[in-house]
Design a protein around this motif. Structure first.
Motif, PDB file in Angstrom:
ATOM      1  N   ARG A 124       0.831  -1.213   0.000  1.00 27.84           N
ATOM      2  CA  ARG A 124       0.000   0.000   0.000  1.00 27.84           C
ATOM      3  C   ARG A 124       0.859   1.254   0.000  1.00 27.84           C
ATOM      4  O   ARG A 124       0.599   2.204  -0.743  1.00 27.84           O
ATOM      5  N   LEU A 125       1.885   1.278   0.839  1.00 29.62           N
ATOM      6  CA  LEU A 125       2.749   2.452   0.915  1.00 29.62           C
ATOM      7  C   LEU A 125       3.563   2.614  -0.361  1.00 29.62           C
ATOM      8  O   LEU A 125       3.724   3.727  -0.873  1.00 29.62           O
ATOM      9  N   GLY A 145       3.487   5.618   6.971  1.00 29.64           N
ATOM     10  CA  GLY A 145       2.422   4.737   7.428  1.00 29.64           C
ATOM     11  C   GLY A 145       1.810   5.329   8.681  1.00 29.64           C
ATOM     12  O   GLY A 145       2.349   5.190   9.786  1.00 29.64           O
ATOM     13  N   ALA A 146       0.685   6.035   8.520  1.00 31.04           N
ATOM     14  CA  ALA A 146       0.115   6.846   9.592  1.00 31.04           C
ATOM     15  C   ALA A 146      -0.805   6.015  10.492  1.00 31.04           C
ATOM     16  O   ALA A 146      -1.611   5.214  10.013  1.00 31.04           O
ATOM     17  N   ARG A 147      -0.707   6.262  11.792  1.00 29.87           N
ATOM     18  CA  ARG A 147      -1.537   5.566  12.778  1.00 29.87           C
ATOM     19  C   ARG A 147      -2.835   6.327  13.021  1.00 29.87           C
ATOM     20  O   ARG A 147      -2.850   7.562  13.018  1.00 29.87           O
ATOM     21  N   LEU A 190      -5.518  11.813   6.520  1.00 27.23           N
ATOM     22  CA  LEU A 190      -6.423  11.443   7.606  1.00 27.23           C
ATOM     23  C   LEU A 190      -7.092  12.705   8.122  1.00 27.23           C
ATOM     24  O   LEU A 190      -6.451  13.547   8.757  1.00 27.23           O
ATOM     25  N   PRO A 191      -8.396  12.884   7.871  1.00 30.25           N
ATOM     26  CA  PRO A 191      -9.062  14.149   8.227  1.00 30.25           C
ATOM     27  C   PRO A 191      -8.982  14.426   9.725  1.00 30.25           C
ATOM     28  O   PRO A 191      -9.185  13.539  10.550  1.00 30.25           O
ATOM     29  N   VAL A 248       5.812  14.965   1.066  1.00 30.01           N
ATOM     30  CA  VAL A 248       5.561  14.118   2.231  1.00 30.01           C
ATOM     31  C   VAL A 248       4.084  13.752   2.222  1.00 30.01           C
ATOM     32  O   VAL A 248       3.224  14.633   2.206  1.00 30.01           O
ATOM     33  N   ALA A 249       3.785  12.461   2.204  1.00 31.82           N
ATOM     34  CA  ALA A 249       2.396  12.006   2.138  1.00 31.82           C
ATOM     35  C   ALA A 249       2.166  10.919   3.180  1.00 31.82           C
ATOM     36  O   ALA A 249       3.098  10.438   3.821  1.00 31.82           O
ATOM     37  N   GLU A 250       0.903  10.529   3.332  1.00 30.46           N
ATOM     38  CA  GLU A 250       0.513   9.508   4.306  1.00 30.46           C
ATOM     39  C   GLU A 250      -0.385   8.458   3.661  1.00 30.46           C
ATOM     40  O   GLU A 250      -1.088   8.738   2.693  1.00 30.46           O
ATOM     41  N   ALA A 251      -0.342   7.276   4.235  1.00 27.44           N
ATOM     42  CA  ALA A 251      -1.342   6.242   3.978  1.00 27.44           C
ATOM     43  C   ALA A 251      -1.570   5.533   5.303  1.00 27.44           C
ATOM     44  O   ALA A 251      -0.615   5.243   6.034  1.00 27.44           O
ATOM     45  N   GLN A 252      -2.813   5.269   5.644  1.00 21.37           N
ATOM     46  CA  GLN A 252      -3.110   4.728   6.973  1.00 21.37           C
ATOM     47  C   GLN A 252      -2.638   3.288   7.101  1.00 21.37           C
ATOM     48  O   GLN A 252      -2.636   2.521   6.136  1.00 21.37           O
TER      49      GLN A 252
END
Length: 345
Positions: A124-125, A145-147, A190-191, A248-252
């Protein structure tokens, strides 16, 4: 539809570095179990010869790893460091080894060795990184990989301080880049949540990782080299990446509901978060007054203020960070107190 990075491509083009260090209070059985949890699925997802387990000056863990790895995949690479370098030092050594021996690797993932970072999330990442690369035509990307929660796995105090550190870091970066006529390139998905810079689960493009993680630090400020490598694997690498123009980006990703073990609890919270905040402000050349305003903009929104222990901790972290910044700037005088707040909410 956009191009889809298939599993065979991810398998061949992804490298993984796993820094590992376990407190002496963690039993050998637990160490072995957590290493298996971290590593067991990786050979199905990435080529096992692209996986480097870096044991950070911990002979007991190195010996346990020698017993565990052959049962997972004999091609997994073990790099036992003779001395403890700190997590960023271990990441650096593993990255240098990976890049030197695997020219086909385009993406480098970092997973902690304590079982919290699931191998099944790596695709996914990586796909998120690859999409951004193609859609934006850029070669410098890091995906976090955001928590969904910081406090659930780490406890309330540390979770609150991590969010505050990450908030202030984003504010400081945006301010520093704006002074240069640049805009911070960040996509946090992530809102309502703070960009999870402090997460150790990240994927970098090859070009970016070679110029951040694999590099010796170009700026220490008031922090020692040993502490830079011990405390800096998340904040420092993201700040340097953003300054270099990276997105810089995120994915949960999932996380433990209570970590099974951590060496982080042995550190002093005031020193850790105070030093990290000071380094951010020093690296971005922010005035003491500006830094105090950034802290005071964010601290009132933290639930940490609802307890006397939390209020005391915030005051101590603020004083520590600003005192260090003031010393670096060669200035003297009393630091302004936190802003007075109305006694009602």
């Amino acid at each position: 539809m956009t191009d889809w990075l298939d599993g065979d491509t991810i398998y061949a083009a992804t490298g993984v570095v796993v820094p590992a260090f376990f407190s002496a209070s963690t039993s050998e059985e637990t160490v072995a179990r957590l290493l298996r949890m971290t590593l067991a699925d990786l050979p199905r997802i990435v080529a096992p010869e692209n996986v480097w387990l870096v044991v950070d000056g911990d002979p007991r863990t190195a010996e346990i790893a020698r017993r565990v790895l052959p049962g997972i995949a004999p091609e997994l690479q073990l790099l036992p460091l003779p001395n403890n370098h700190g997590k960023l030092g271990a990441m650096r050594e593993g990255t240098l080894a990976l890049l030197a021996t695997r020219p086909q690797v385009r993406y480098v993932a970092f997973l902690d060795g304590d079982g919290d970072h699931m191998a099944t999330v790596v695709p996914r990442l990586v796909r998120t990184v690859a999409f951004i690369e193609g859609a934006r035509g850029i070669e410098d990307v890091v995906v976090i990989g955001a928590r969904a929660s910081r406090s659930r796995p780490m406890g309330w105090l540390r979770g609150e301080l991590e969010e505050l550190l990450d908030q202030v870091t984003v504010d400081a970066l945006a301010y520093a880049l704006a002074r240069q006529g640049r805009v911070l390139d960040v996509s946090c998905f992530l809102p309502g949540q703070v960009c999870d810079i402090s997460s150790g689960f990240k994927v970098f493009t090859r070009h970016l990782v070679a110029n951040t993680v694999a590099h010796d630090p170009g700026f220490l400020g008031t922090i020692s080299r040993a502490d830079y490598d011990r405390y800096g694997p998340e904040t420092m690498t993201v700040v340097e990446a953003a300054l270099a123009g990276a997105l810089v980006a995120e994915a949960q990703r999932p996380t433990w509901d209570g970590q099974p073990t951590t060496a982080y609890g042995e550190y002093r919270l005031v020193a850790v978060y105070g030093e990290l905040l000071a380094w951010v402000w020093e690296r971005l050349d922010i005035s003491v007054e500006g830094a105090a305003a950034m802290f005071d903009n964010r601290a009132p929104g933290r639930a940490l203020r609802t307890t006397q222990e939390g209020l005391k901790l915030l005051a101590e972290v603020r004083a520590h960070a600003l005192t260090r910044l003031q010393a670096w700037r060669g200035e003297e005088g009393a630091i302004s107190p936190p802003r007075a707040l109305p006694p009602f909410f």
